[in-house]
Every structure is written in C-alpha cells, then in structure tokens.
Scaffold this motif. Sequence first.
Motif, PDB file in Angstrom:
ATOM      1  N   LEU A  92       0.826  -1.212   0.000  1.00  0.00           N
ATOM      2  CA  LEU A  92       0.000   0.000   0.000  1.00  0.00           C
ATOM      3  C   LEU A  92       0.859   1.260   0.000  1.00  0.00           C
ATOM      4  O   LEU A  92       0.630   2.196   0.762  1.00  0.00           O
ATOM      5  N   THR A  93       1.864   1.294  -0.894  1.00  0.00           N
ATOM      6  CA  THR A  93       2.738   2.454  -0.975  1.00  0.00           C
ATOM      7  C   THR A  93       2.775   3.040  -2.383  1.00  0.00           C
ATOM      8  O   THR A  93       2.616   2.341  -3.378  1.00  0.00           O
ATOM      9  N   LEU A  94       2.987   4.336  -2.423  1.00  0.00           N
ATOM     10  CA  LEU A  94       3.161   5.090  -3.655  1.00  0.00           C
ATOM     11  C   LEU A  94       4.436   5.898  -3.462  1.00  0.00           C
ATOM     12  O   LEU A  94       4.510   6.743  -2.565  1.00  0.00           O
ATOM     13  N   MET A  95       5.469   5.585  -4.227  1.00  0.00           N
ATOM     14  CA  MET A  95       6.800   6.183  -4.063  1.00  0.00           C
ATOM     15  C   MET A  95       7.279   6.043  -2.615  1.00  0.00           C
ATOM     16  O   MET A  95       7.889   6.943  -2.056  1.00  0.00           O
ATOM     17  N   GLY A  96       6.955   4.914  -2.005  1.00  0.00           N
ATOM     18  CA  GLY A  96       7.382   4.648  -0.636  1.00  0.00           C
ATOM     19  C   GLY A  96       6.495   5.251   0.443  1.00  0.00           C
ATOM     20  O   GLY A  96       6.721   5.026   1.627  1.00  0.00           O
ATOM     21  N   VAL A  97       5.477   6.016   0.057  1.00  0.00           N
ATOM     22  CA  VAL A  97       4.562   6.655   1.013  1.00  0.00           C
ATOM     23  C   VAL A  97       3.412   5.691   1.289  1.00  0.00           C
ATOM     24  O   VAL A  97       2.725   5.256   0.369  1.00  0.00           O
ATOM     25  N   LYS A  98       3.204   5.369   2.550  1.00  0.00           N
ATOM     26  CA  LYS A  98       2.192   4.397   2.974  1.00  0.00           C
ATOM     27  C   LYS A  98       0.792   5.009   2.931  1.00  0.00           C
ATOM     28  O   LYS A  98       0.586   6.151   3.347  1.00  0.00           O
ATOM     29  N   PHE A  99      -0.160   4.213   2.442  1.00  0.00           N
ATOM     30  CA  PHE A  99      -1.565   4.603   2.393  1.00  0.00           C
ATOM     31  C   PHE A  99      -2.384   3.679   3.284  1.00  0.00           C
ATOM     32  O   PHE A  99      -1.999   2.531   3.507  1.00  0.00           O
ATOM     33  N   ILE A 151       3.525  13.645  -2.313  1.00  0.00           N
ATOM     34  CA  ILE A 151       2.577  12.534  -2.201  1.00  0.00           C
ATOM     35  C   ILE A 151       2.067  12.421  -0.767  1.00  0.00           C
ATOM     36  O   ILE A 151       0.879  12.211  -0.536  1.00  0.00           O
ATOM     37  N   SER A 152       2.938  12.601   0.209  1.00  0.00           N
ATOM     38  CA  SER A 152       2.508  12.582   1.619  1.00  0.00           C
ATOM     39  C   SER A 152       1.498  13.687   1.888  1.00  0.00           C
ATOM     40  O   SER A 152       0.502  13.477   2.584  1.00  0.00           O
TER      41      SER A 152
END
Length: 73
Positions: free
Chosen positions: A12-19, A47-48
């Motif tokens: 659940l990550t986008l460019m290492g950012v957790k969602f 993104i965060s």
Amino acid sequence: MYKPIEVNKEKLTLMGVKFPDLKTLENTAYGIGSNMYEGYEPTPGTISLIRDYVIGKISLQEFVNQVKTGKYA
C-alpha cells in the motif's frame, strides 16, 4: 516527459509513502498520474501531503499553506 512512479499494492505504498487502504492508494495514484501527463513531477513529500489531505488528516487551508511555504518537501 512522463515517468512511471513506484506503486506497491501489496505494501500500500506510492513512491514509498504508505496509504491506509487500496482504494485511497489507487485513487490518489490515478489522480497524480493524470497530472503527470501535464508535467507534474511528484516527490514523496508531495505525495505525503496529498495523502494527508485526501484522508482528512489536514484541511484544504492547511494543504494550501504547506504548498505555499514548501514545508512538505
């Protein structure tokens, strides 16, 4: 030029950012991706910031203030 970004649906990550969940991750990734065709270049910091706004962690005014000041980077 459009560059693909790292999306990991298992983590659940986008460019290492957790969602928090898959739906939020996918919706955010689609939105960011469509803007990338117009020249937007996301960073983990942006993104965060977008994630925090989408999940309601910050208000629209806080989002705008952070963009103006660059505090998300």
